[in-house]
Design a protein around this motif. Structure first.
Motif, PDB file in Angstrom:
ATOM      1  N   MET A 163       0.822  -1.213   0.000  1.00 41.82           N
ATOM      2  CA  MET A 163       0.000   0.000   0.000  1.00 41.82           C
ATOM      3  C   MET A 163       0.857   1.265   0.000  1.00 41.82           C
ATOM      4  SD  MET A 163      -3.133  -1.052   2.532  1.00 41.82           S
ATOM      5  CE  MET A 163      -3.787   0.602   2.546  1.00 41.82           C
ATOM      6  N   LEU A 164       2.169   1.136   0.207  1.00 41.70           N
ATOM      7  CA  LEU A 164       3.052   2.292   0.206  1.00 41.70           C
ATOM      8  C   LEU A 164       3.267   2.803  -1.221  1.00 41.70           C
ATOM      9  CD1 LEU A 164       5.830   1.068   2.655  1.00 41.70           C
ATOM     10  CD2 LEU A 164       3.985   2.661   3.160  1.00 41.70           C
ATOM     11  N   ASP A 165       3.550   4.105  -1.336  1.00 42.32           N
ATOM     12  CA  ASP A 165       3.943   4.673  -2.631  1.00 42.32           C
ATOM     13  C   ASP A 165       5.346   4.194  -2.976  1.00 42.32           C
ATOM     14  OD1 ASP A 165       2.570   7.903  -1.775  1.00 42.32           O
ATOM     15  OD2 ASP A 165       1.621   6.174  -2.716  1.00 42.32           O
ATOM     16  N   GLU A 166       5.713   4.373  -4.243  1.00 39.63           N
ATOM     17  CA  GLU A 166       7.066   3.970  -4.665  1.00 39.63           C
ATOM     18  C   GLU A 166       8.135   4.729  -3.883  1.00 39.63           C
ATOM     19  OE1 GLU A 166       8.507   1.690  -6.598  1.00 39.63           O
ATOM     20  OE2 GLU A 166       6.527   0.801  -6.703  1.00 39.63           O
ATOM     21  N   SER A 167       7.931   6.022  -3.632  1.00 40.67           N
ATOM     22  CA  SER A 167       8.931   6.797  -2.892  1.00 40.67           C
ATOM     23  C   SER A 167       9.041   6.298  -1.452  1.00 40.67           C
ATOM     24  CB  SER A 167       8.574   8.281  -2.907  1.00 40.67           C
ATOM     25  OG  SER A 167       7.331   8.499  -2.266  1.00 40.67           O
ATOM     26  N   GLN A 168       7.930   5.899  -0.852  1.00 35.34           N
ATOM     27  CA  GLN A 168       7.966   5.380   0.516  1.00 35.34           C
ATOM     28  C   GLN A 168       8.664   4.030   0.561  1.00 35.34           C
ATOM     29  OE1 GLN A 168       3.729   5.575   1.111  1.00 35.34           O
ATOM     30  NE2 GLN A 168       3.942   7.308   2.527  1.00 35.34           N
ATOM     31  N   ARG A 169       8.425   3.194  -0.446  1.00 33.85           N
ATOM     32  CA  ARG A 169       9.113   1.899  -0.502  1.00 33.85           C
ATOM     33  C   ARG A 169      10.613   2.089  -0.670  1.00 33.85           C
ATOM     34  NH1 ARG A 169       5.482  -1.486  -4.755  1.00 33.85           N
ATOM     35  NH2 ARG A 169       3.493  -1.024  -3.770  1.00 33.85           N
ATOM     36  N   ILE A 185      16.534   2.686   4.355  1.00 35.59           N
ATOM     37  CA  ILE A 185      16.680   2.562   5.808  1.00 35.59           C
ATOM     38  C   ILE A 185      17.105   1.149   6.178  1.00 35.59           C
ATOM     39  CG2 ILE A 185      15.370   2.566   7.961  1.00 35.59           C
ATOM     40  CD1 ILE A 185      13.742   4.888   6.804  1.00 35.59           C
ATOM     41  N   ARG A 186      16.524   0.153   5.549  1.00 38.50           N
ATOM     42  CA  ARG A 186      16.889  -1.244   5.841  1.00 38.50           C
ATOM     43  C   ARG A 186      18.338  -1.509   5.484  1.00 38.50           C
ATOM     44  NH1 ARG A 186      11.919  -4.571   3.347  1.00 38.50           N
ATOM     45  NH2 ARG A 186      10.309  -3.834   4.735  1.00 38.50           N
ATOM     46  N   ARG A 187      18.788  -0.973   4.336  1.00 37.69           N
ATOM     47  CA  ARG A 187      20.175  -1.197   3.933  1.00 37.69           C
ATOM     48  C   ARG A 187      21.138  -0.565   4.934  1.00 37.69           C
ATOM     49  NH1 ARG A 187      19.298   0.749  -1.634  1.00 37.69           N
ATOM     50  NH2 ARG A 187      17.984  -0.843  -2.501  1.00 37.69           N
TER      51      ARG A 187
END
Length: 65
Positions: free
Chosen positions: A46-52, A58-60
């Motif tokens: 449900m997230l936008d591409e920019s949010q993904r 952040i995960r990296r």
């Protein structure tokens, strides 16, 4: 363990407990397990591409630390 991994472990524990201790038919237990395990996946999509992209960055950073 990463925060995301903690969510997976928690969801698996809840799913197993629901299947073991939830009264009623087994179908209800499987539906609860599907809901618990599927909610994070649905929320991610449900997230936008920019949010993904931001979430991946952040995960990296957390993995590299």
């Amino acid at each position: 363990m990463s925060p995301l991994g903690k969510y997976y472990v928690g969801a698996a524990i809840v799913a197993v407990l629901a299947l073991l201790f939830l009264p009623g038919p087994a179908l209800l237990g499987w539906l609860v397990a599907l809901g618990v395990l599927g909610a994070p996946v649905v929320a991610y999509f449900m997230l936008d591409e920019s949010q993904r992209a931001r979430l991946r960055r952040i995960r990296r950073r957390q993995i590299g630390s």
